[in-house]
Design an enzyme around this catalytic site. Structure first.
Site, PDB file in Angstrom:
ATOM      1  N   HIS A  45       0.957  -0.954   0.235  1.00 11.69           N
ATOM      2  CA  HIS A  45       0.037   0.056   0.217  1.00 11.69           C
ATOM      3  C   HIS A  45       0.836   0.960  -0.030  1.00 11.69           C
ATOM      4  O   HIS A  45       1.411   1.466   0.999  1.00 11.69           O
ATOM      5  CB  HIS A  45      -1.017  -0.421   0.738  1.00 11.69           C
ATOM      6  CG  HIS A  45      -1.738   1.048   0.944  1.00 11.69           C
ATOM      7  ND1 HIS A  45      -2.859   1.545   0.332  1.00 11.69           N
ATOM      8  CD2 HIS A  45      -1.313   2.822   1.341  1.00 11.69           C
ATOM      9  CE1 HIS A  45      -3.822   2.444   1.193  1.00 11.69           C
ATOM     10  NE2 HIS A  45      -2.611   2.951   1.577  1.00 11.69           N
ATOM     11  N   ASN A  85      -3.940   9.898 -10.682  1.00 11.77           N
ATOM     12  CA  ASN A  85      -4.456  10.966 -10.239  1.00 11.77           C
ATOM     13  C   ASN A  85      -3.998  11.281  -8.490  1.00 11.77           C
ATOM     14  O   ASN A  85      -3.318  10.303  -8.365  1.00 11.77           O
ATOM     15  CB  ASN A  85      -6.160  11.191  -9.630  1.00 11.77           C
ATOM     16  CG  ASN A  85      -6.803  11.049 -11.697  1.00 11.77           C
ATOM     17  OD1 ASN A  85      -6.493  11.535 -11.983  1.00 11.77           O
ATOM     18  ND2 ASN A  85      -7.524   9.688 -11.542  1.00 11.77           N
ATOM     19  N   HIS A  96      -5.061   4.238  -2.592  1.00 12.16           N
ATOM     20  CA  HIS A  96      -4.239   3.374  -3.495  1.00 12.16           C
ATOM     21  C   HIS A  96      -3.270   3.821  -4.220  1.00 12.16           C
ATOM     22  O   HIS A  96      -4.637   3.954  -6.046  1.00 12.16           O
ATOM     23  CB  HIS A  96      -4.650   2.314  -2.531  1.00 12.16           C
ATOM     24  CG  HIS A  96      -3.463   0.630  -3.135  1.00 12.16           C
ATOM     25  ND1 HIS A  96      -3.375  -0.364  -2.060  1.00 12.16           N
ATOM     26  CD2 HIS A  96      -2.605   0.771  -4.535  1.00 12.16           C
ATOM     27  CE1 HIS A  96      -2.983  -1.139  -2.854  1.00 12.16           C
ATOM     28  NE2 HIS A  96      -1.978  -0.746  -3.618  1.00 12.16           N
ATOM     29  N   HIS A  98      -1.996   3.998  -7.883  1.00 16.75           N
ATOM     30  CA  HIS A  98      -2.294   3.310  -9.009  1.00 16.75           C
ATOM     31  C   HIS A  98      -2.270   4.065 -10.206  1.00 16.75           C
ATOM     32  O   HIS A  98      -2.514   5.454 -10.594  1.00 16.75           O
ATOM     33  CB  HIS A  98      -4.121   2.893  -8.920  1.00 16.75           C
ATOM     34  CG  HIS A  98      -4.785   4.304  -8.870  1.00 16.75           C
ATOM     35  ND1 HIS A  98      -5.420   4.629  -8.345  1.00 16.75           N
ATOM     36  CD2 HIS A  98      -6.438   4.561 -10.268  1.00 16.75           C
ATOM     37  CE1 HIS A  98      -6.316   5.582  -7.693  1.00 16.75           C
ATOM     38  NE2 HIS A  98      -6.471   5.769  -9.040  1.00 16.75           N
TER      39      HIS A  98
HETATM   40  P1  5GP Z   1      -8.634   7.535  -9.539  1.00 18.28           P
HETATM   41  O1  5GP Z   1     -10.195   8.428 -10.046  1.00 18.28           O
HETATM   42  O2  5GP Z   1      -8.854   7.276  -8.587  1.00 18.28           O
HETATM   43  O3  5GP Z   1      -8.039   7.710 -10.259  1.00 18.28           O
HETATM   44  O4  5GP Z   1      -9.270   6.153 -10.151  1.00 18.28           O
HETATM   45  C1  5GP Z   1     -10.357   5.333 -10.029  1.00 18.28           C
HETATM   46  C2  5GP Z   1     -10.449   4.540 -10.700  1.00 18.28           C
HETATM   47  O5  5GP Z   1     -11.259   3.162 -10.121  1.00 18.28           O
HETATM   48  C3  5GP Z   1     -11.858   4.752 -11.045  1.00 18.28           C
HETATM   49  O6  5GP Z   1     -11.014   5.023 -12.143  1.00 18.28           O
HETATM   50  C4  5GP Z   1     -12.956   3.962 -11.249  1.00 18.28           C
HETATM   51  O7  5GP Z   1     -13.578   3.488 -12.150  1.00 18.28           O
HETATM   52  C5  5GP Z   1     -11.658   2.231 -10.647  1.00 18.28           C
HETATM   53  N1  5GP Z   1     -12.406   1.450  -9.314  1.00 18.28           N
HETATM   54  C6  5GP Z   1     -13.348   1.797  -8.747  1.00 18.28           C
HETATM   55  N2  5GP Z   1     -13.711   0.923  -7.855  1.00 18.28           N
HETATM   56  C7  5GP Z   1     -13.708   0.159  -8.673  1.00 18.28           C
HETATM   57  C8  5GP Z   1     -13.490  -1.631  -8.216  1.00 18.28           C
HETATM   58  O8  5GP Z   1     -13.531  -1.633  -7.578  1.00 18.28           O
HETATM   59  N3  5GP Z   1     -13.217  -2.317  -9.121  1.00 18.28           N
HETATM   60  C9  5GP Z   1     -12.466  -1.938 -10.395  1.00 18.28           C
HETATM   61  N4  5GP Z   1     -11.957  -3.096 -11.084  1.00 18.28           N
HETATM   62  N5  5GP Z   1     -12.323  -0.908 -10.465  1.00 18.28           N
HETATM   63  C10 5GP Z   1     -13.144   0.592  -9.200  1.00 18.28           C
HETATM   64 ZN    ZN Z   2      -4.399   0.000  -0.286  1.00 20.13          ZN
END
Ligand code: 5GP
Ligand code: ZN
Length: 112
Positions: A45, A85, A96, A98
């Site tokens: 993490h 982001n 976390h 990504h």
């Molecule tokens: P962030 O907005 O934090 O950059 O991106 C988070 C991403 O995680 C989003 O594109 C969202 O669609 C994806 N996401 C959120 N929850 C889940 C999940 O339970 N499974 C998967 N595969 N993607 C998820």
């Molecule tokens: Zn995590």
């Protein structure tokens, strides 16, 4: 820790896995923003790109190797975009680290 992506890595929440090794996990985004949209995350993490340090950055280099390999395997030879982001202003929703990988079409040039 109550972290969605840690739960995905642990298999407690299902995901469409693409790749996994000792330190990295890759899976398709649940809400794709392009014909191909997957996420690559460190298994350990790290909260965001703002928490990368000399002590934990080796996995980030490895993530970029994995992205290049997967992009090739998934047919993104014509190009793709990597996004991370970070924090409130970066509109990060999952705390976390990504890396989004988007491709499969000509993406818009607008960044923000
Ligand atoms: P962030 O907005 O934090 O950059 O991106 C988070 C991403 O995680 C989003 O594109 C969202 O669609 C994806 N996401 C959120 N929850 C889940 C999940 O339970 N499974 C998967 N595969 N993607 C998820
Ligand atoms: Zn995590």
């Amino acid at each position: 820790m109550d972290c969605l992506f840690c739960k995905i890595i642990a298999g407690e929440i299902p995901s469409k896995k693409i790749y996994e090794d000792d330190s990295v996990y890759a899976f398709y985004d649940i809400n794709p923003q392009a014909p191909v949209h997957f996420l690559v995350i460190p298994k350990a993490h790290i909260g965001s790109a703002g928490e990368i340090t000399a002590g934990n950055s080796a996995v980030v280099a490895h993530i970029f190797e994995v992205i290049a390999k997967l992009a090739s395997e998934l047919g993104l030879a014509n190009g793709f975009r990597i996004i991370t982001n970070c924090g409130e202003d970066g509109a990060q929703t999952v705390k976390h680290l990504h890396f989004h990988v988007l491709g499969g079409k000509k993406l818009i040039e607008k960044m923000a």
